[in-house]
Design an enzyme around this catalytic site. Structure first.
Site, PDB file in Angstrom:
ATOM      1  N   GLU A   1      -5.635   1.189  -7.837  1.00 16.81           N
ATOM      2  CA  GLU A   1      -5.981   0.108  -6.915  1.00 16.81           C
ATOM      3  C   GLU A   1      -6.523   0.694  -5.619  1.00 16.81           C
ATOM      4  O   GLU A   1      -6.576   1.914  -5.435  1.00 16.81           O
ATOM      5  CB  GLU A   1      -4.756  -0.779  -6.637  1.00 16.81           C
ATOM      6  CG  GLU A   1      -4.277  -1.542  -7.862  1.00 16.81           C
ATOM      7  CD  GLU A   1      -3.104  -2.450  -7.575  1.00 16.81           C
ATOM      8  OE1 GLU A   1      -2.714  -2.562  -6.397  1.00 16.81           O
ATOM      9  OE2 GLU A   1      -2.572  -3.051  -8.523  1.00 16.81           O
TER      10      GLU A   1
ATOM     11  N   HIS B   1      -5.611 -10.335   2.303  1.00 16.58           N
ATOM     12  CA  HIS B   1      -6.101  -9.819   1.035  1.00 16.58           C
ATOM     13  C   HIS B   1      -7.586 -10.146   0.928  1.00 16.58           C
ATOM     14  O   HIS B   1      -8.001 -11.289   1.131  1.00 16.58           O
ATOM     15  CB  HIS B   1      -5.346 -10.438  -0.139  1.00 16.58           C
ATOM     16  CG  HIS B   1      -5.489  -9.662  -1.405  1.00 16.58           C
ATOM     17  ND1 HIS B   1      -6.670  -9.639  -2.120  1.00 16.58           N
ATOM     18  CD2 HIS B   1      -4.623  -8.859  -2.083  1.00 16.58           C
ATOM     19  CE1 HIS B   1      -6.517  -8.863  -3.178  1.00 16.58           C
ATOM     20  NE2 HIS B   1      -5.287  -8.379  -3.180  1.00 16.58           N
TER      21      HIS B   1
ATOM     22  N   ARG C   1      -0.739  -1.916   4.840  1.00 15.74           N
ATOM     23  CA  ARG C   1      -0.015  -1.528   3.630  1.00 15.74           C
ATOM     24  C   ARG C   1      -0.964  -1.032   2.549  1.00 15.74           C
ATOM     25  O   ARG C   1      -1.967  -1.669   2.259  1.00 15.74           O
ATOM     26  CB  ARG C   1       0.786  -2.721   3.105  1.00 15.74           C
ATOM     27  CG  ARG C   1       1.471  -2.457   1.772  1.00 15.74           C
ATOM     28  CD  ARG C   1       2.287  -3.651   1.339  1.00 15.74           C
ATOM     29  NE  ARG C   1       1.467  -4.812   1.023  1.00 15.74           N
ATOM     30  CZ  ARG C   1       0.989  -5.095  -0.179  1.00 15.74           C
ATOM     31  NH1 ARG C   1       1.189  -4.256  -1.181  1.00 15.74           N
ATOM     32  NH2 ARG C   1       0.298  -6.194  -0.385  1.00 15.74           N
TER      33      ARG C   1
ATOM     34  N   ASP D   1      11.336 -17.274   8.006  1.00 18.80           N
ATOM     35  CA  ASP D   1      12.696 -17.624   8.412  1.00 18.80           C
ATOM     36  C   ASP D   1      13.521 -16.403   8.811  1.00 18.80           C
ATOM     37  O   ASP D   1      14.308 -16.458   9.759  1.00 18.80           O
ATOM     38  CB  ASP D   1      13.408 -18.366   7.274  1.00 18.80           C
ATOM     39  CG  ASP D   1      12.632 -19.576   6.790  1.00 18.80           C
ATOM     40  OD1 ASP D   1      12.088 -20.304   7.639  1.00 18.80           O
ATOM     41  OD2 ASP D   1      12.564 -19.780   5.568  1.00 18.80           O
TER      42      ASP D   1
ATOM     43  N   HIS E   1      -2.008 -12.465   3.523  1.00 17.46           N
ATOM     44  CA  HIS E   1      -1.358 -11.971   2.308  1.00 17.46           C
ATOM     45  C   HIS E   1      -0.015 -11.305   2.563  1.00 17.46           C
ATOM     46  O   HIS E   1       0.976 -11.637   1.924  1.00 17.46           O
ATOM     47  CB  HIS E   1      -2.294 -10.991   1.608  1.00 17.46           C
ATOM     48  CG  HIS E   1      -1.753 -10.421   0.334  1.00 17.46           C
ATOM     49  ND1 HIS E   1      -1.367 -11.211  -0.729  1.00 17.46           N
ATOM     50  CD2 HIS E   1      -1.540  -9.132  -0.053  1.00 17.46           C
ATOM     51  CE1 HIS E   1      -0.937 -10.444  -1.719  1.00 17.46           C
ATOM     52  NE2 HIS E   1      -1.026  -9.175  -1.331  1.00 17.46           N
TER      53      HIS E   1
ATOM     54  N   ARG F   1      -7.396  -2.071   1.951  1.00 18.37           N
ATOM     55  CA  ARG F   1      -7.665  -3.504   2.033  1.00 18.37           C
ATOM     56  C   ARG F   1      -8.269  -3.950   3.359  1.00 18.37           C
ATOM     57  O   ARG F   1      -9.095  -4.863   3.400  1.00 18.37           O
ATOM     58  CB  ARG F   1      -6.368  -4.276   1.772  1.00 18.37           C
ATOM     59  CG  ARG F   1      -5.946  -4.216   0.322  1.00 18.37           C
ATOM     60  CD  ARG F   1      -4.649  -4.950   0.084  1.00 18.37           C
ATOM     61  NE  ARG F   1      -4.311  -4.927  -1.334  1.00 18.37           N
ATOM     62  CZ  ARG F   1      -3.182  -5.421  -1.826  1.00 18.37           C
ATOM     63  NH1 ARG F   1      -2.292  -5.961  -1.021  1.00 18.37           N
ATOM     64  NH2 ARG F   1      -2.943  -5.371  -3.121  1.00 18.37           N
TER      65      ARG F   1
END
Length: 656
Positions: free
Chosen positions: A126, A246, A391, A225, A356, A295
Site C-alpha cells: 500500500e 483518505h 499515518r 467521545d 479518514h 496519503r
C-alpha cells in the site's frame, strides 16, 4: 482536573470492576482479552454492538514485517518518512518490533488471514510502503475478520460487556486518580437513565472523530467521545491538527454527507491509476511512488488537480484488473460501487478525499498511560507518537494491537503491586448477560441511596466463592462545572464549518473564520445556561454527542491555527513550506476549568513523560520507557524500576 462534566442525571446504579475498557475495536477488545487473561475483572463498554466500531470497516489490512526479506527496520523507515519528522522514534520501534508477534497472537486468537496454496500469508503493498507487508483477510474485509475473531473470543471467555452504552465522564477518587466512568445505556430502563462502572483503571479505545466533518469514512459512532471525555478529565491531547483525509473515497456528489464508501489503498497497491477526466495520470512525476506515495501527498495531488481543472473529483482507473480480480480481491468495494451506480470493471471510479483518520488524540507514553493517573488510551483515540504528522497505511490496526497489549500488561503489573493488594485470579463471570444493565423500574436496583452513593446495580460481578473485586471510590467533585449541552441540530452546522474551514485545504483566514463560527455555537450553549434567551438542550445521546463533536472541533481548529506550516496531512495554503526549525515539535492542548484552551508546544519532536507537567520538560528529556539505551529484551511495562510506586519512592529518597 477541570471539574467539567456533561450535564447528565446522577448515576442511579453502579457495578465494580478492576478495569473498564471503553470501545470494542481491535484496541479495546485486545486490551480486554489480555486483562481478563491476567485475572482482572474486566468490563467492556461499547457505544453500539460489539462489532460496530471502526475496525470492521478497515479494508486494506494490517502492516507488519512478516515477509521474506522484510525487516522491522525497513518498516520503521517507511513509517518515519510518512510521519514527516514528527514520529517518536521509540514508539515506532516498539510498533515495528513487537508488531509481527502481536499479529501471530491475533492469528492464534482466531483471525484468519488470506494465504497462498502453501499456507503462507499473502502480503500486499500500500501507499508509503516499499515492500509487500500488508496482511489481509477476505480480500478487502480485513477489519471485519479481525473484529469477528476478537468478538468471538470475548464471548467465549465470558468477558462482561455493556453494549449500546455511551460513556459520559471519568470518575475520580479523593486523590484525583481514575475511579471509573459514568455511562448511559441506550434503550434500557428509564429515559436517559445513567449508571457507573467503578474501576481503578479505565482504557479509552473509543476510535476516531471523523463525524466532526460532513463527509468521512468513519461510522456514525465516531464522534470524538473519548477525546472529549479526556479533555474534561484534564488529560492532554496532542497532534489533533493532523487529520488524515483518505485520498480515494467514492465520490457521491458535492452535497453528500455522513459515512462515505472507502476505496482502499490496496486497489492502488495492486496497480490502479489515478487519472483526471482526460485519462491523464497526474501523480506521475509528483513522487517516486506516484499513486503509492504517502496519503497526504496523494490527497494533495488530487486536490491540486481538482483546483487546476475546476473539478470536484478525480478518477481511479482499475478496469485492467478484469472482473475476476475485482470479484476475488475486492468484493466489498465492488459491491459498494455497484450499489451506488458505478461499475469499476467497465469504468473509472469517481473519487475525492474525505476525513479518514486522526493521527493525534489523547497523549500517552509507551505503556498507554495518559497524564491522568489510571486513565489509559489506545487505538485511534490515542496519540502514542507512532504516526507523527501522517499515518502510514495499515499501521492503525497494528498500533491498536501492540499498544493494547502493553496497556493490559501495565495494568496487571500496577494492580498486582503489593501496595494495592491485587486479588487472586478470578473465576469466569457466570451470570452476567452480554448487555448487563439494571432494571431501572426495580426499586431494589434503581436510584441513589439517601447518602448520595449509587446502588449496587445489576448484581454482583464476582462468581460465588471468588475473590472480592478491587473497588475504586469515586468522590463528587467539590464544585462541578456542568457543561451546557448543544441542541442536536447544531451538529450539522459544526460539520459544515469544519469541512469548509479545516478540511484538506486550510489557511489562516479559513481557520479564523471556523474558530469564530465554532465560538458562536459554543456561546449559544453558554448563553442558554446563563439565561440569555437561548434554550439549552436536554440531556440525551444526541445532545451529548453533539457537545463532544463541538469540543473536539474547537481543539482541532485551535491547533491548526497555531501550526503555521504545512507538514504531513496538515496543509496550510498560506504557509506552504515545512518549517523544521520552528515546528518540528508537537502541540499539546488542555482544557482549562473556565472552558478555554491551553495550547503549548513540546521542546522537541519527542513527547515529554506523561507523569510530569509539560512546562517542566526540557529539550532532550525523555520518558524512561522511551530511552533507546534500555535493554531491548526487557518489556518496559514490566520493569519494576518504572512502576509508579518505585518512581514515587525514588522521588522521596531524593527529597530526603
Amino acid at each position: 482536573m477541570t471539574g467539567i462534566r456533561l450535564h447528565a442525571p446522577a448515576p442511579g446504579w453502579a457495578i465494580d470492576a478492576d478495569v473498564v475498557v471503553v470501545g470494542s475495536g481491535v484496541a479495546g477488545l485486545t486490551a480486554a482479552l489480555r486483562c481478563t487473561a491476567a485475572g482482572l475483572r474486566t468490563v467492556v463498554v461499547t457505544k453500539a454492538r460489539l462489532d460496530d466500531g471502526s475496525t470492521r470497516w478497515a479494508q486494506g489490512g494490517i502492516a507488519a514485517a512478516l515477509g521474506e526479506g522484510d525487516t522491522p527496520e525497513q518498516h520503521m523507515e517507511d513509517t518515519l518518512v510518512a510521519g514527516a519528522g514528527l514520529c517518536d522514534e521509540e514508539a515506532v520501534r516498539v510498533l515495528v518490533t513487537e508488531g509481527p508477534d502481536a499479529v501471530r497472537r491475533l492469528i492464534a486468537t482466531g483471525a484468519r488471514f488470506d494465504t497462498d496454496a502453501a499456507g503462507t500469508i499473502e502480503l500486499t503493498r500500500e501507499g508509503g510502503h516499499h515492500r509487500r507487508r500488508i496482511a489481509h483477510a477476505g480480500g478487502d474485509a480485513t477489519g471485519a475478520e479481525i473484529s469477528r475473531a476478537l468478538v468471538d473470543a470475548v464471548r467465549e471467555r465470558a468477558v462482561r460487556t455493556i453494549e449500546n452504552a455511551l460513556v459520559l465522564d471519568l470518575l475520580t477518587d479523593a486523590d484525583g486518580r481514575t475511579a471509573g466512568v459514568t455511562l448511559h445505556v441506550m434503550g434500557e430502563g428509564q429515559h436517559d437513565g445513567v449508571g457507573a462502572v467503578h474501576a481503578p483503571a479505565v482504557v479509552l479505545a473509543t476510535g476516531g472523530m471523523g463525524q466532526v466533518f460532513s463527509a468521512t469514512t468513519n461510522p456514525a459512532v465516531s464522534t470524538g467521545d473519548g477525546v472529549a471525555l479526556a479533555l474534561r478529565a484534564g488529560a492532554e491531547v496532542s497532534d489533533l491538527e493532523f487529520v488524515q483525509f483518505h485520498p480515494t473515497v467514492l465520490f457521491l456528489g458535492p452535497e453528500a454527507e455522513g459515512q462515505q464508501p472507502l476505496v482502499s489503498e490496496a486497489v492502488r497497491g495492486e496497480g490502479a491509476h489515478l487519472v483526471d477526466a482526460d485519462g491523464v495520470r497526474f501523480m506521475v512525476g509528483q513522487h517516486e511512488l506516484a499513486e503509492l506515495a504517502p496519503r497526504d501527498i496523494v490527497a494533495k495531488g488530487i486536490m491540486r488537480r481538482m483546483r487546476e481543472q475546476g473539478a470536484d473529483h478525480m478518477y481511479l482507473d482499475a478496469r485492467h484488473f478484469g472482473a475476476e480480480m475485482w470479484e476475488s480481491r475486492f468484493p466489498t468495494i465492488l459491491a459498494a460501487c455497484r450499489t451506488h451506480g458505478f461499475d469499476p470493471v467497465t469504468e473509472p471510479i469517481p473519487v475525492a478525499p474525505a476525513a479518514h483518520y486522526a493521527s493525534g488524540g489523547v497523549r500517552t507514553d509507551l505503556r498507554g498511560r495518559t497524564t491522568v493517573p489510571g486513565l489509559y488510551a489506545c487505538g485511534e483515540v490515542a496519540c502514542t507518537g507512532v504516526h507523527g504528522a501522517n499515518r502510514l497505511a495499515s499501521n492503525s490496526l497494528l498500533e491498536g494491537l501492540v499498544f493494547a497489549e502493553r496497556i493490559a500488561d501495565d495494568i496487571a503489573t500496577t494492580l498486582a503491586a503489593p501496595e494495592t493488594t491485587a486479588p487472586e485470579a478470578a473465576a469466569p463471570e457466570t451470570a452476567a448477560p452480554e448487555t448487563a444493565a439494571p432494571d431501572m423500574t426495580d426499586p431494589a436496583t434503581a436510584g441513589p441511596h439517601p447518602d448520595g452513593s449509587a446502588s449496587a446495580g445489576p448484581g454482583p460481578t464476582t462468581a460465588p466463592g471468588g475473590p472480592e473485586p478491587r473497588t475504586a471510590t469515586p468522590v463528587p467533585h467539590p464544585a462541578p462545572r456542568v457543561l451546557p449541552l448543544l441542541d442536536p441540530a447544531a451538529r450539522a452546522r459544526v460539520q459544515r464549518v469544519m469541512t469548509h474551514g479545516a478540511g484538506v485545504l486550510r489557511s489562516a483566514d479559513s481557520l479564523a473564520k471556523a474558530a469564530e463560527q465554532l465560538d458562536a455555537i459554543h456561546g449559544d450553549a453558554l448563553g442558554g445556561a446563563g439565561g440569555s434567551g437561548h434554550k439549552t438542550a436536554e440531556p440525551g445521546v444526541e445532545s451529548w454527542e453533539t457537545t463532544n463533536v463541538l469540543c473536539v472541533a474547537r481543539v482541532l481548529v485551535a491547533a491548526a491555527r497555531h501550526r503555521e506550516e504545512t507538514r504531513g496531512c496538515h496543509w496550510r495554503e498560506d504557509r506552504p513550506d515545512r518549517d523544521d526549525a520552528a515546528w518540528r515539535r508537537h502541540l499539546v492542548v488542555r482544557l482549562r476549568p473556565d472552558r478555554s484552551l491551553d495550547v503549548r508546544t513540546t521542546a522537541t519532536h519527542d513527547f515529554p513523560p506523561t507523569d510530569r507537567p509539560l512546562s517542566h520538560s526540557a529539550a532532550g528529556t525523555r520518558d524512561p520507557a522511551r530511552d533507546p539505551a534500555r535493554d531491548p529484551a526487557r518489556d518496559p511495562a514490566r520493569d519494576p524500576a518504572h512502576h509508579p510506586a518505585a518512581q514515587a519512592a525514588a522521588r522521596r529518597e531524593q527529597q530526603a
